[in-house]
Write an enzyme that holds these catalytic residues in place. Structure first.
Site, mmCIF file in Angstrom:
data_model
loop_
_atom_site.group_PDB
_atom_site.id
_atom_site.type_symbol
_atom_site.label_atom_id
_atom_site.label_comp_id
_atom_site.label_asym_id
_atom_site.label_seq_id
_atom_site.Cartn_x
_atom_site.Cartn_y
_atom_site.Cartn_z
ATOM 1 N N MET A 31 2.001 -7.097 9.757
ATOM 2 C CA MET A 31 1.685 -8.018 8.658
ATOM 3 C C MET A 31 2.005 -7.336 7.322
ATOM 4 S SD MET A 31 -1.445 -10.375 9.852
ATOM 5 C CE MET A 31 -2.790 -9.296 9.442
ATOM 6 N N LEU A 34 2.604 -1.602 4.816
ATOM 7 C CA LEU A 34 2.805 -0.581 5.852
ATOM 8 C C LEU A 34 2.218 0.764 5.447
ATOM 9 C CD1 LEU A 34 6.487 -1.450 6.798
ATOM 10 C CD2 LEU A 34 4.354 -2.361 7.757
ATOM 11 N N HIS A 35 1.539 1.396 6.412
ATOM 12 C CA HIS A 35 1.029 2.761 6.218
ATOM 13 C C HIS A 35 1.606 3.638 7.323
ATOM 14 C CE1 HIS A 35 -1.652 1.628 9.464
ATOM 15 N NE2 HIS A 35 -2.144 0.624 8.735
ATOM 16 N N HIS A 38 1.750 2.321 10.906
ATOM 17 C CA HIS A 38 2.875 1.427 11.243
ATOM 18 C C HIS A 38 4.160 2.237 11.459
ATOM 19 C CE1 HIS A 38 0.419 -1.510 8.737
ATOM 20 N NE2 HIS A 38 0.602 -2.196 9.846
ATOM 21 N N SER A 188 -5.667 1.792 8.288
ATOM 22 C CA SER A 188 -5.644 0.332 8.324
ATOM 23 C C SER A 188 -5.337 -0.175 6.918
ATOM 24 C CB SER A 188 -7.025 -0.189 8.751
ATOM 25 O OG SER A 188 -7.154 -1.545 8.398
HETATM 26 O O1 PAF Z 1 -1.737 -6.305 14.372
HETATM 27 C C1 PAF Z 1 -1.203 -7.040 13.505
HETATM 28 O O2 PAF Z 1 -0.768 -6.580 12.443
HETATM 29 C C2 PAF Z 1 -1.080 -8.538 13.774
HETATM 30 O O3 PAF Z 1 -2.169 -9.008 14.498
HETATM 31 C C3 PAF Z 1 0.247 -8.914 14.457
HETATM 32 C C4 PAF Z 1 0.364 -8.308 15.840
HETATM 33 C C5 PAF Z 1 1.419 -8.469 13.602
HETATM 34 C C6 PAF Z 1 0.325 -10.441 14.619
HETATM 35 O O4 PAF Z 1 0.262 -11.084 13.395
#
Ligand code: PAF
Length: 287
Positions: A31, A34-35, A38, A188
């Protein structure tokens, strides 16, 4: 060079070319905002395929009214800058008109029964329906061979694995280990909601999980250890949504060590500091 596609035909044109050359495609759905957590998933993806696609889409279907959909941090340009130095071939950045042309309330849903109704699903009704639906749509758009999800969202990973099994999707699902800040807080995007005092308190969550694991491994009573851990969190200003020991594969509750001799278990926790929900978990094996 990293391509950015915001519509399905241009994404498909790219991926069709790769597939023609028999190249394996790995996918990391995100979503955005990004950190390093990710980015570690992207690195895992790159080790498992010839091509890597990352998606960035804040999915309205997984937010309930009153949750943080409107304020969720959207930092697309920074995200692209963070991805460029990595081995990323394409970033898919659809908007709502691409993902839900008739509106998300009119969309066909995916329900993953059982696993979606407990714990996080109980705290956030409809959440896993939103996640499973968007992930299946993204899978259909990207058509990856392998997809990587963070183990921080442990229950989400199990829901996706079940969906893939139940629907016979030819996609290998890989879990990426939790990345932590130096003081132990699980990374997060929502950590930035924490004020200074709450940020200072936040590592107590991972410390509590680690202590709980050590006590259980050393034979302490599971229920008593769990109750003491909840109290410790509450004494430190947390509101505990849940703190529970589960069998890692099924999320069946484990109340005594003899319930689950030799199996892999996981402590799953969600605790709030001034309304910010912090998720954490710790996996280990019972002897
Ligand atoms: O974990 C997430 O960031 C979201 O739940 C995902 C898997 C991208 C779905 O929107």
């Amino acid at each position: 060079m990293m391509k950015v596609c915001s519509d399905v035909p241009s994404l498909r044109e790219l991926t069709a070319g790769w597939r023609q050359q028999k190249q394996r495609i790995a996918f990391v759905p995100t979503m955005g905002n990004l950190h390093d957590g990710h980015l570690s998933l992207v690195e895992i993806a790159a080790r498992h395929a010839d091509r890597v696609v990352v998606s960035i889409y804040v999915n309205p279907l997984q937010f309930a009214p009153g949750e943080d959909f409107d304020t969720y941090p959207r930092t697309l340009q920074d995200d692209l800058d963070r991805l460029r130095p990595l081995k990323v071939d394409a970033v898919f950045t659809p908007d709502n008109s691409i993902m839900y042309p008739q509106g998300e309330q009119q969309c066909t849903y995916i329900e993953v029964p059982g696993l979606s109704d407990i714990l996080e699903g109980e705290c956030r009704p409809g959440f896993f329906r939103g996640v499973a639906t968007v992930v299946l749509k993204l899978f259909n758009m990207v058509q990856p061979d392998v997809a990587v999800f963070g183990e921080k969202d442990f229950q989400q990973l199990l829901v996706i694995r079940k969906m893939v099994r139940d629907l016979d999707l030819p996609i290998e699902i890989i879990g990426g280990p939790i990345r932590r800040e130096a003081d132990g807080l699980a990374m997060s995007s929502r950590n930035q909601y924490l004020g200074k005092t709450d940020r200072q308190k936040s590592p107590v969550l991972s410390e509590t999980l680690a202590r709980m694991r050590d006590l259980i491994i050393n034979g302490a009573d599971i229920e008593q250890t769990r109750a003491e851990a909840c109290k410790q969190l509450e004494d430190n200003g947390f509101t505990v949504d849940y703190l529970t020991l589960r069998e890692a594969e099924t999320l069946r509750e484990v109340k005594t060590a003899s319930d689950c001799t030799g199996c892999e278990v996981v402590i799953l926790a969600v605790a709030r500091l001034s309304g910010t929900r912090l998720l954490d978990n710790l996996k280990f094996r019972l002897s």
